[in-house]
Design an enzyme around this catalytic site. Structure first.
Site, short mmCIF file in Angstrom:
data_model
loop_
_atom_site.label_atom_id
_atom_site.label_comp_id
_atom_site.label_asym_id
_atom_site.label_seq_id
_atom_site.Cartn_x
_atom_site.Cartn_y
_atom_site.Cartn_z
N HIS A 1 0.83 -1.20 0.00
CA HIS A 1 0.00 0.00 0.00
C HIS A 1 0.86 1.26 0.00
CE1 HIS A 1 -3.64 -2.35 1.77
NE2 HIS A 1 -3.53 -2.49 0.47
N GLU B 1 -25.61 17.00 -3.12
CA GLU B 1 -24.93 15.75 -2.76
C GLU B 1 -25.88 14.63 -2.37
OE1 GLU B 1 -21.10 16.83 -0.37
OE2 GLU B 1 -22.62 18.34 0.10
N ASP C 1 -20.33 12.03 -3.15
CA ASP C 1 -21.37 11.75 -2.17
C ASP C 1 -22.72 11.46 -2.84
OD1 ASP C 1 -20.07 11.72 0.24
OD2 ASP C 1 -20.30 13.86 0.61
N CYS D 1 -18.09 18.83 -9.32
CA CYS D 1 -16.79 18.48 -8.75
C CYS D 1 -16.88 17.05 -8.22
CB CYS D 1 -16.38 19.45 -7.65
SG CYS D 1 -17.55 19.61 -6.29
#
Length: 590
Positions: free
Chosen positions: A204, A448, A472, A519
């Site tokens: 990772h 969102e 979201d 965005c």
């Protein structure tokens, strides 16, 4: 082969490791030898055991706050795949059986929390190492990372190692081991390369280094005993080589390689600055930048952004936690940004704390489901004692540039009206106090959640702009945690429901009219850009480094064709069908 610090070797040494992240880094070494926490066993008296368990609990909450902030920031900047690394750390941290074992060890063995954390982690780590499953062995790697986070928190240290080290220059960090979080933070503080003893090319840590485009070589035996601070070194992430005290001709060779790579990058960034973001049929598109840290501000202009579409202000609070930034500190950051970019627009999102991003001092009450709890504008209106200073700083800063204020997690028109009333109070206070400010600041709302989409037309009548936060919006609409590897396949940006929602918001903005920005990860996806233009979007906000490629894609698009493509995609039945339509469009450009 250890040697005294400050006594450089007289000859060049080339050490072979594993190539983990490509690129070349040249610079002085900074050795983080011993930057970890030494774990000693300390007996705890019986009447102090509750206090020791609480100390462990406080460390867990500290690490949880830092991990959640990192996870959210990475998801918004680099995507959900990279964020899933930090989500895996959070999962281990929240594992009740893990916490119970440490709690039990503290009480039964009457030992300090550090020793309990390390002993439990060592026991679990041995079990992970013995399994054949690659997936479970990776969980062992995550466990080691979480253990280091906890030990640092228990020691009262900041999550970033190397405290006190000067990272104002381009340095190569040498260490026994680095966690993904450390690579992320050190990269922000000026590290241009990494060389470590422990870790593989698919770890990772390596994945994060590659995402940041910072060269990394792993598996270099005994490197921390061979290198001293300020030794000249070279990291060759292509070949997996680490060169200590390179000869002049070696430096010249690698210097040439480094300059060629930089020249190639500069060609792209120069083109991004000079060429307009205009489609083949002459439609202009605003490509804006998402930023959150002062060191990212210069990238806005470097990569040719038309302004800032999202400044995530909560990270100033998280960096200062457990203290709160003062009004003057907040003013200084926003004013500096506005002055640097004037007359370009700067959209500042008010604090999006809660729902996993919780600064200490703001988390008075635990919530069963914080993602659906007191977060975003709900927290802003509930805790005006905290957020009034932010609003004061914003209206004061607005006098120095083109500021726009955006509020997150809006679900009702009443919230915007309440916010405007609070803003009016703040401006009246500033007027009474004789403090310079600007009242006529545009106020916008983030879209969102599905409810916001359905009231987009009413909401557009109350605000000056709308901004669709797709990260979201997708997870709330599809009921999918974007960082949960068990349901990753269900997180589908191209789901027809998502496309229909974007279309509804764009149409609402067009009718009012107010501008609509998008965005999130979709804005930076070369696959999605033509589709988004076809849906009617003309403002996209993304990480600055993604702007050159997005601009290149915009310049190849015919908006008329893109609109026809969007109509077909919205009418599709599945995300798979949408992907097929996009693939067909790419394969047969007009």
């Amino acid at each position: 082969m250890s040697r005294p610090a400050g006594s450089p070797p007289t000859v060049q040494e080339t050490l072979q490791g594993a190539a983990a992240a490509p690129g070349v880094a040249i610079g002085p070494a900074v050795c983080l030898r011993g930057h970890g926490v030494q774990v000693l066993r300390v007996p705890i008296r019986r009447h102090d055991l509750d206090r020791e368990v609480e100390r462990f609990g406080a460390a867990v909450r500290t690490v949880e706050t830092e991990l959640e902030a990192t996870e959210n920031r990475i998801a918004e900047t680099y995507g959900s795949d990279l964020a899933s690394i930090f989500h895996a750390h959070s999962v281990i941290l929240r594992d009740s059986s893990f916490a119970r074992r440490i709690d039990r060890t503290i009480r039964e063995d009457r030992v300090n929390a550090e020793w309990a954390v390390q002993s439990v982690a060592d026991d679990l780590g041995e079990k992970f190492a013995q399994v054949k499953s690659q997936h479970l062995r990776e969980r062992g790697e995550d466990l080691r990372d979480v253990t280091r986070y906890l030990l640092r928190a228990l020691a009262g240290k900041k999550s970033s190692p190397g405290v006190g080290v000067d990272f104002d220059r381009n340095v190569v960090v040498v260490s026994h081991e680095l966690t993904p979080d450390e690579v992320l933070r050190l990269g922000r503080h000026g590290a241009v390369g990494f060389a470590i003893e422990v870790g593989g090319a698919n770890s990772h840590t390596a994945i994060v280094a590659r995402a940041l485009d910072v060269p990394l070589v792993t598996g270099i035996v005994d490197i921390t005993n061979r290198v001293a601070d300020d030794d000249p070194v070279i990291v060759d992430g292509e070949e997996g080589r680490f060169t200590l005290h390179p000869r002049p001709e070696t430096l010249e060779l690698y210097g040439v390689l480094q300059r060629r790579r930089r020249q190639k990058e500069e060609v792209l960034t120069t083109a991004a600055r000079k060429l307009p973001a205009r489609s083949r049929d002459g439609v202009g598109v605003e490509l804006l930048a998402n930023v959150e840290l002062p060191e990212e501000f210069e990238d806005v202009q470097r990569f040719g952004a038309a302004g800032i579409g999202l400044y995530r202000s909560e990270f100033l609070y998280l960096e200062k936690s457990p203290e709160l930034p003062t009004e003057e500190e907040y003013l200084a950051v926003v004013r500096g940004l506005l002055e640097a970019l004037a007359p370009q627009p700067v959209v500042v999102r008010t604090l999006d704390l809660g729902g996993g991003k919780t600064a200490r001092g703001h988390d008075d009450q635990e919530e069963e489901n914080p993602v659906l709890g007191l977060r975003g504008i709900r927290l802003t209106l509930a805790r005006t004692d905290i957020f009034r200073s932010q609003l004061r700083a914003l209206f004061r800063a607005a006098a120095f540039g083109n500021l726009r204020i955006m509020v997150p997690m809006v679900t009702a028109v009443e919230e915007i009206r309440a916010l405007r009333a609070l803003c009016a109070q703040v401006c009246s206070e500033l007027t009474t106090e004789g403090i310079d400010h600007r009242r006529d600041v545009e106020i916008g709302a983030m879209v969102e959640v599905p409810a916001t989409v359905l009231i987009a037309r009413q909401l557009a009548a109350e605000v000056d702009f709308l901004s669709i936060g797709t990260n979201d919006l997708i997870q709330y609409t599809l009921a999918v945690d974007r960082t949960n590897e068990q349901v990753t396949g269900l997180y589908q940006p191209l789901h027809p429901a998502i496309l229909s929602m974007i279309q509804l918001v764009v149409e609402a903005g067009r009718r009012q009219p107010v501008p609509v920005t998008l965005c999130g990860e979709m804005a930076a996806s070369p696959e999605c850009v033509p589709l988004l233009l076809g849906l009617g979007l003309r403002e996209l906000s993304m990480s600055p480094r993604n702007i050159p490629l997005a601009k290149e894609v915009v310049r190849t698009v015919d908006v008329g064709d893109a609109e026809e493509l969007a109509r077909r995609c919205v009418a599709a039945s599945t995300a798979g069908e949408v992907r097929e339509l996009l693939a067909e469009a790419r394969a047969s450009p007009v």
